[in-house]
Design a protein around this motif. Structure first.
Motif, PDB file in Angstrom:
ATOM      1  N   TYR A 298       0.844  -0.982  -0.068  1.00 25.81           N
ATOM      2  CA  TYR A 298       0.201   0.075   0.053  1.00 25.81           C
ATOM      3  C   TYR A 298       1.013   1.234   0.061  1.00 25.81           C
ATOM      4  O   TYR A 298       1.846   1.258   1.030  1.00 25.81           O
ATOM      5  CB  TYR A 298      -0.876   0.092   0.984  1.00 25.81           C
ATOM      6  CG  TYR A 298      -2.014   1.116   1.144  1.00 25.81           C
ATOM      7  CD1 TYR A 298      -2.977   1.082   0.368  1.00 25.81           C
ATOM      8  CD2 TYR A 298      -1.823   2.267   1.971  1.00 25.81           C
ATOM      9  CE1 TYR A 298      -3.847   2.002   0.440  1.00 25.81           C
ATOM     10  CE2 TYR A 298      -2.825   3.183   2.075  1.00 25.81           C
ATOM     11  CZ  TYR A 298      -3.840   3.192   0.979  1.00 25.81           C
ATOM     12  OH  TYR A 298      -4.839   4.268   0.902  1.00 25.81           O
ATOM     13  N   ARG A 299       0.507   2.221  -1.137  1.00 25.27           N
ATOM     14  CA  ARG A 299       1.531   3.315  -1.073  1.00 25.27           C
ATOM     15  C   ARG A 299       0.763   4.569  -1.183  1.00 25.27           C
ATOM     16  O   ARG A 299      -0.295   4.685  -1.929  1.00 25.27           O
ATOM     17  CB  ARG A 299       2.252   2.888  -2.174  1.00 25.27           C
ATOM     18  CG  ARG A 299       3.113   1.857  -2.236  1.00 25.27           C
ATOM     19  CD  ARG A 299       4.654   2.166  -2.482  1.00 25.27           C
ATOM     20  NE  ARG A 299       5.311   0.660  -2.704  1.00 25.27           N
ATOM     21  CZ  ARG A 299       5.752   0.219  -3.748  1.00 25.27           C
ATOM     22  NH1 ARG A 299       5.673   0.681  -4.840  1.00 25.27           N
ATOM     23  NH2 ARG A 299       6.145  -0.750  -3.749  1.00 25.27           N
ATOM     24  N   LEU A 300       1.222   5.634  -0.689  1.00 24.66           N
ATOM     25  CA  LEU A 300       0.732   6.932  -0.742  1.00 24.66           C
ATOM     26  C   LEU A 300       1.897   7.902  -1.254  1.00 24.66           C
ATOM     27  O   LEU A 300       3.015   7.670  -0.614  1.00 24.66           O
ATOM     28  CB  LEU A 300      -0.021   7.389   0.365  1.00 24.66           C
ATOM     29  CG  LEU A 300      -1.147   6.756   0.661  1.00 24.66           C
ATOM     30  CD1 LEU A 300      -1.407   7.035   2.143  1.00 24.66           C
ATOM     31  CD2 LEU A 300      -2.317   7.091  -0.084  1.00 24.66           C
TER      32      LEU A 300
ATOM     33  N   LEU B  56      -5.998   3.954   4.248  1.00 27.07           N
ATOM     34  CA  LEU B  56      -6.124   2.440   4.052  1.00 27.07           C
ATOM     35  C   LEU B  56      -7.514   1.920   4.754  1.00 27.07           C
ATOM     36  O   LEU B  56      -8.464   1.561   4.256  1.00 27.07           O
ATOM     37  CB  LEU B  56      -4.837   1.726   4.225  1.00 27.07           C
ATOM     38  CG  LEU B  56      -5.269   0.166   4.085  1.00 27.07           C
ATOM     39  CD1 LEU B  56      -5.310  -0.015   2.843  1.00 27.07           C
ATOM     40  CD2 LEU B  56      -4.117  -0.690   4.836  1.00 27.07           C
ATOM     41  N   MET B  57      -7.330   2.153   6.142  1.00 16.24           N
ATOM     42  CA  MET B  57      -8.306   1.573   6.883  1.00 16.24           C
ATOM     43  C   MET B  57      -9.742   2.310   6.710  1.00 16.24           C
ATOM     44  O   MET B  57     -10.809   1.553   6.804  1.00 16.24           O
ATOM     45  CB  MET B  57      -8.380   1.842   8.305  1.00 16.24           C
ATOM     46  CG  MET B  57      -6.739   1.293   8.717  1.00 16.24           C
ATOM     47  SD  MET B  57      -6.629  -0.690   8.473  1.00 16.24           S
ATOM     48  CE  MET B  57      -7.308  -1.086  10.075  1.00 16.24           C
TER      49      MET B  57
ATOM     50  N   LEU C 239     -11.917  -3.097   5.732  1.00 14.38           N
ATOM     51  CA  LEU C 239     -11.459  -3.434   6.842  1.00 14.38           C
ATOM     52  C   LEU C 239     -12.058  -2.562   8.071  1.00 14.38           C
ATOM     53  O   LEU C 239     -11.393  -2.816   9.270  1.00 14.38           O
ATOM     54  CB  LEU C 239     -10.107  -2.557   6.582  1.00 14.38           C
ATOM     55  CG  LEU C 239      -9.107  -3.304   5.002  1.00 14.38           C
ATOM     56  CD1 LEU C 239      -7.784  -2.285   5.088  1.00 14.38           C
ATOM     57  CD2 LEU C 239      -9.097  -4.764   5.495  1.00 14.38           C
ATOM     58  N   MET C 240     -13.033  -1.865   7.974  1.00 13.89           N
ATOM     59  CA  MET C 240     -13.627  -1.326   8.856  1.00 13.89           C
ATOM     60  C   MET C 240     -15.024  -1.661   9.075  1.00 13.89           C
ATOM     61  O   MET C 240     -15.910  -0.791   8.581  1.00 13.89           O
ATOM     62  CB  MET C 240     -13.385   0.000   9.044  1.00 13.89           C
ATOM     63  CG  MET C 240     -13.662   0.943  10.194  1.00 13.89           C
ATOM     64  SD  MET C 240     -13.487   2.627  10.107  1.00 13.89           S
ATOM     65  CE  MET C 240     -12.041   2.559  11.290  1.00 13.89           C
ATOM     66  N   PRO C 241     -15.608  -2.684   9.512  1.00  9.04           N
ATOM     67  CA  PRO C 241     -16.990  -2.927   9.436  1.00  9.04           C
ATOM     68  C   PRO C 241     -17.812  -2.246  10.309  1.00  9.04           C
ATOM     69  O   PRO C 241     -17.434  -1.525  11.291  1.00  9.04           O
ATOM     70  CB  PRO C 241     -17.072  -4.577  10.110  1.00  9.04           C
ATOM     71  CG  PRO C 241     -15.524  -5.018   9.817  1.00  9.04           C
ATOM     72  CD  PRO C 241     -14.740  -3.783   9.844  1.00  9.04           C
TER      73      PRO C 241
END
Length: 151
Positions: free
Chosen positions: A18-20, A51-52, A59-61
């Motif tokens: 994962y990149r920014l 990301l989250m 990834l965040m229900p």
């Protein structure tokens, strides 16, 4: 033993899926005219939160949240302004209720800082840790740091 276990070994950006990219801001500098150590925590936060919180990754229900419980930073080189940075993130471990992230900040092809952080999944209502589900673990699958696997 992974290279992340050796503080003097330099991570490779390509190991982080994962990149920014971001800019070094003038406001990031301290009186020594380099990026202040506290600002790196913000750079790493930007990577994790971006990301989250992207709902498309799952990834965040609903009804759950992530809180960071640990952050270790290794400062490797001075970062100056002006400039751009590339941030990388990869999952390196699952706990019962937690995910461990390895992260890096690169500038001009050089690793300026690396970190490891632990985030715990909590129930929004009770604020208590909650176990990672198989679905959440599966949704993290594409973000494993190269050379790590804990499924």
């Amino acid at each position: 033993m992974n290279t992340s276990d050796h503080p003097d070994s330099s991570p490779l950006l390509e190991d982080f899926p994962y990149r920014l990219t971001d800019n070094v801001r003038f406001a990031d500098l301290d009186p020594n005219q380099h990026v202040n150590n506290a600002v790196y925590a913000t750079y790493f936060e930007t990577g994790r939160v971006t990301l989250m919180k992207d709902r498309s990754f799952g990834l965040m229900p609903q009804g759950l949240a992530w809180i960071m419980v640990r952050l270790d930073i290794h400062f490797r080189a001075e970062l100056k302004w002006p400039g751009t940075i590339e941030m990388g993130l990869g999952v390196s471990k699952f706990g019962r209720t937690s995910v461990t992230f390895d992260q890096v900040v690169f500038s001009q092809g050089r690793c300026m800082a690396s970190s490891q952080s632990v985030s715990v999944l909590i129930d929004d209502a009770t604020r208590r840790p909650t176990a990672l589900t198989d679905e959440i673990k599966q949704n993290f699958e594409r973000w494993w740091r190269r050379g790590f696997r804990d499924i």
